[in-house]
Scaffold this active site. Structure first.
Site, PDB file in Angstrom:
ATOM      1  N   HIS A  82       0.842  -1.191   0.000  1.00 16.42           N
ATOM      2  CA  HIS A  82       0.000   0.000   0.000  1.00 16.42           C
ATOM      3  C   HIS A  82       0.879   1.244   0.000  1.00 16.42           C
ATOM      4  O   HIS A  82       1.865   1.313   0.724  1.00 16.42           O
ATOM      5  CB  HIS A  82      -0.897   0.008   1.242  1.00 16.42           C
ATOM      6  CG  HIS A  82      -1.772   1.223   1.326  1.00 16.42           C
ATOM      7  ND1 HIS A  82      -2.964   1.333   0.645  1.00 16.42           N
ATOM      8  CD2 HIS A  82      -1.608   2.396   1.996  1.00 16.42           C
ATOM      9  CE1 HIS A  82      -3.499   2.521   0.882  1.00 16.42           C
ATOM     10  NE2 HIS A  82      -2.696   3.182   1.708  1.00 16.42           N
ATOM     11  N   ASP A 161     -14.709   3.263   9.165  1.00 14.22           N
ATOM     12  CA  ASP A 161     -13.686   4.144   8.609  1.00 14.22           C
ATOM     13  C   ASP A 161     -14.251   5.011   7.495  1.00 14.22           C
ATOM     14  O   ASP A 161     -13.924   6.189   7.380  1.00 14.22           O
ATOM     15  CB  ASP A 161     -12.508   3.326   8.085  1.00 14.22           C
ATOM     16  CG  ASP A 161     -11.531   4.220   7.340  1.00 14.22           C
ATOM     17  OD1 ASP A 161     -10.899   5.047   8.015  1.00 14.22           O
ATOM     18  OD2 ASP A 161     -11.427   4.130   6.109  1.00 14.22           O
ATOM     19  N   ARG A 168     -14.151  13.479   8.748  1.00 16.99           N
ATOM     20  CA  ARG A 168     -12.858  14.146   8.899  1.00 16.99           C
ATOM     21  C   ARG A 168     -12.631  15.143   7.779  1.00 16.99           C
ATOM     22  O   ARG A 168     -12.090  16.234   7.993  1.00 16.99           O
ATOM     23  CB  ARG A 168     -11.730  13.115   8.921  1.00 16.99           C
ATOM     24  CG  ARG A 168     -11.636  12.368  10.251  1.00 16.99           C
ATOM     25  CD  ARG A 168     -10.749  11.152  10.134  1.00 16.99           C
ATOM     26  NE  ARG A 168      -9.405  11.501   9.688  1.00 16.99           N
ATOM     27  CZ  ARG A 168      -8.572  10.674   9.066  1.00 16.99           C
ATOM     28  NH1 ARG A 168      -8.943   9.434   8.822  1.00 16.99           N
ATOM     29  NH2 ARG A 168      -7.386  11.085   8.711  1.00 16.99           N
ATOM     30  N   SER A 183      -6.943   4.590   9.864  1.00 16.22           N
ATOM     31  CA  SER A 183      -7.806   4.493   8.690  1.00 16.22           C
ATOM     32  C   SER A 183      -7.218   3.511   7.677  1.00 16.22           C
ATOM     33  O   SER A 183      -7.899   2.599   7.199  1.00 16.22           O
ATOM     34  CB  SER A 183      -7.961   5.887   8.068  1.00 16.22           C
ATOM     35  OG  SER A 183      -8.641   5.811   6.836  1.00 16.22           O
ATOM     36  N   LYS A 187      -8.484  -0.921   7.181  1.00 18.54           N
ATOM     37  CA  LYS A 187      -8.904  -1.526   5.924  1.00 18.54           C
ATOM     38  C   LYS A 187      -7.973  -2.674   5.540  1.00 18.54           C
ATOM     39  O   LYS A 187      -8.421  -3.757   5.170  1.00 18.54           O
ATOM     40  CB  LYS A 187      -8.914  -0.461   4.813  1.00 18.54           C
ATOM     41  CG  LYS A 187     -10.052   0.537   4.988  1.00 18.54           C
ATOM     42  CD  LYS A 187     -10.041   1.622   3.940  1.00 18.54           C
ATOM     43  CE  LYS A 187      -8.957   2.646   4.219  1.00 18.54           C
ATOM     44  NZ  LYS A 187      -9.160   3.922   3.515  1.00 18.54           N
TER      45      LYS A 187
END
Lengths: 434, 434
Positions: A82, A161, A168, A183, A187
């Site tokens: 990621h 989230d 947010r 966050s 996931k």
């Protein structure tokens, strides 16, 4: 338990228990706790942070707010990668096939681009026919068969989230390291993976502008992984100029193809290989990182990574021929050159501005519902440190419509700094955390 | 202008302009800005405070969110007095008649009690027949004729503050000095007064527990007044024990009557005289504060302040005879004595606990819609510094029902500290600000 008391304790810098964080997250998800209390809690968290225990507890609670995938029926150590988001960052499309070709099962669950950074799904969908909306069964089957599958995140993963992120966004509480870390990790940890390689971008084109913040974010995410018993490593990498030369979905696919055919840009190749090596090492294919690096390079050099990518493209409905014959990819209808105003050395390329210009031309979304144009984007002709003459081409804009074109061109032109002296060389991989 | 950008700037410690604060307050009042954005802004304000310019701007914008009274047709310098709230604090009912008897027009707009502190309106309504729901015309007429009138705050005064206060209450953003200061001052500045005397309480029975916080609050309110061109002075006074001996509405009215007849407790008399003197001085009845002090004492001593209070009680529908014949006031049906467990000196009386016990017996509200019982409360027999024997009476609880009685008695018993040595004498008036 009263929500206001939990807000007051967070405001006062006290540590909340996992049960209290659960009360907050579950209450918010169910609608019992209103937005206005959650936003006050988020702002207090922005100022007072979270302890390590709070951070992993909060992440786990968000993770448990939705579906948690199980991939245990698929043999091997499942590894995902990621990135926190950069400009021209197409490394996922390179490191994943390399790692898969080396034997790592890679269940790659990706997002779409928003703002000036692109998204892996958008890039893949520039390949004619490519589908990312597989069912979970199709996903598993392909992962078992080919060792690599790309899909989008389902709405059932970490719904808390999703709601929190939307809140947010409008309450000025995005830029909080524990909130960002939880966050991302809520996931990723819900996706049934065993290990994760993170690429935390830092610089003018990244969300994190300072290395100290990038390090804190990386440490937070690695720490969450450790406490949730997943192997997580993070590279902190430079995003003070776009990665590679191509920015824009189809343009980036072309560069991916070139890189997988050993003809890619040096920076992109180097980072993709290092990310792949980390995936191979965490995936326990090799027992040392050096062996993993060697294996990654072999799989790139022997063409098996490229073959793997083509297999995956075909399996997901895409036309693999488009990777060799770029005229089969969406192509722009117009091109404009941006010229250097004077001779000198390229000392800076403001990546965020390049990303924004590309977005304005249609390559990205400013709102979720925007439709993107896969053909448009920017191809750099030079990178930082190169010598240019007055009037030589700095980059080319590829467009399909004139709308926003002048504004984009101005933005791109201003993104380049040309100075009289050669700038110091900068590192691409700045740090490793975990 | 985007709300989220203003939140981000406040979060970053930047100063907002008056126009930006106006955008926020007006947008919130009109419903264009949702609760969840305002609560994030309030929490950021809790952490980063407000500059002097922001504070007066924010106050003025809240003041202008509703009706602004004009009392300019009434001759003289109109002076009000406001307390941040204490236990047994009935000074308004004493200093206002003194100042009025000295020639100051006193338009006293008061609130109701919530929590452990009482409210001036609730105390007045313990007098049979007394009405505080006058029309604005009746209010003006009485102010013109008698120089003193007591009414409640109308819903049309500073409605933005009303909405903000309700939001702060549930989002952990009450305890912010700029938010408290602007809340108080936006209401007071909308009342058409020329000057204001503030009594900022500090100690275990007050909202502000530390003198440094009380000083900051006082300075903030005095500063707002200066920038809005009103004369404001603040006394910072001790609230580490109840003021006077009586706590509870009718019980406090009795003590007011005694004090106006020169037979009141020393601390209550002293503070009421000082507050009245400040009102007289700010009201420009005398040219020095010492002259004002002398005049206040004269008006108390010659009975004219008591006469003024009776006139006002009669004018507002109350029975003035009840001030001399306490059997005409609501009376409790039961009494319980709290005895000293040992001999020694009273070294502390936790005022908040006394206030809470009184509230639990029915003297106050825990929710706005609660109906209060005017008869119940506590009468102290001793104050800090006094010597007690084992078994001697510390105080008496007056009740009308047994509900919560034991719990209240326990709370009151625990509120007294009896120690072996005589405690140091403490100052009642700690500081003057402005």
């Amino acid at each position: 338990m009263r929500t206001v008391d939990l807000i007051l304790r967070k405001r006062g810098g006290e540590e909340l228990s996992v049960e209290e964080l659960q009360f907050l997250v579950n209450g918010y998800t169910s609608g019992d706790i209103p937005d206005y209390q959650m936003s006050a809690f988020l702002m207090a968290t922005y100022f007072n942070g979270m302890t390590d225990r709070e951070l992993s507890g909060f992440t786990e609670v968000m993770m448990q707010s939705g579906e948690i995938l199980t991939l245990s029926d698929i043999p091997g150590v499942k590894v995902d990668k990621h990135s926190t988001g950069g400009v021209g960052d197409k490394t996922s499309l390179i490191c994943a096939p390399i790692a898969a070709a080396a034997g790592v099962p890679v269940p790659m669950i990706s997002g779409r681009g928003l703002g000036h950074t692109g998204g892996t799904l958008d890039k893949l969908e520039a390949i004619p026919g490519f589908r990312t909306d597989l069912t979970l069964d199709q996903f598993r089957a392909q992962l078992k068969e080919l060792g690599l599958c790309f899909i989008g995140q389902s709405d059932e993963i970490a719904p808390a989230d999703k709601r929190l992120y939307a809140l947010r966004d409008v309450t000025g509480t995005v830029e909080s390291i524990p909130l960002i870390a939880s966050s991302i990790m809520s996931k990723k940890m819900a996706e049934g993976i065993d290990a994760l390689v993170l690429d935390v971008k830092v610089g003018n084109g990244a969300f994190m502008k300072k290395q100290v913040d990038a390090r804190r974010l990386a440490q937070a995410m690695v720490g969450i992984g450790r406490r949730l018993d997943k192997k997580v490593q993070a590279l902190i990498t430079d995003m003070n100029q776009p990665l590679g030369y191509a920015i824009g979905n189809a343009l980036e696919v072309m560069e991916v193809s070139q890189t997988l055919q050993k003809a890619g840009p040096a920076d992109l190749t180097r980072l993709s290989l290092e990310l792949a090596a980390r995936m191979i090492f965490l995936g326990k294919i090799t027992s040392t990182l050096d062996e993993a690096r060697k294996l990654a390079e072999d799989r790139l050099m022997d063409g098996s990574a490229y073959a793997k990518f083509k297999q995956v493209v075909a399996a997901q409905g895409g036309n693999p021929q488009a990777l060799d014959r770029f005229e089969l990819l969406p192509n722009a209808t117009g091109m404009r050159e941006i010229l250097s105003p004077r001779a000198g050395f390229v000392s800076a390329i403001m990546a965020e501005d390049i990303g924004r210009a590309s977005q304005m031309m249609g390559a990205g979304r400013s709102r979720k519902e925007d439709v993107i144009d896969p053909a448009v984007g920017v191809i750099l002709e030079v990178k930082i440190g190169e010598k240019v003459e007055a009037g030589s081409v700095l980059c080319r804009l590829y467009y399909t419509g004139e709308e926003n074109l002048d504004e984009s061109a101005d933005l791109v032109e201003d993104a380049f700094r040309i100075s009289g002296t050669r700038p110091d060389e900068r590192e691409l991989i700045l740090e490793v955390v975990g």
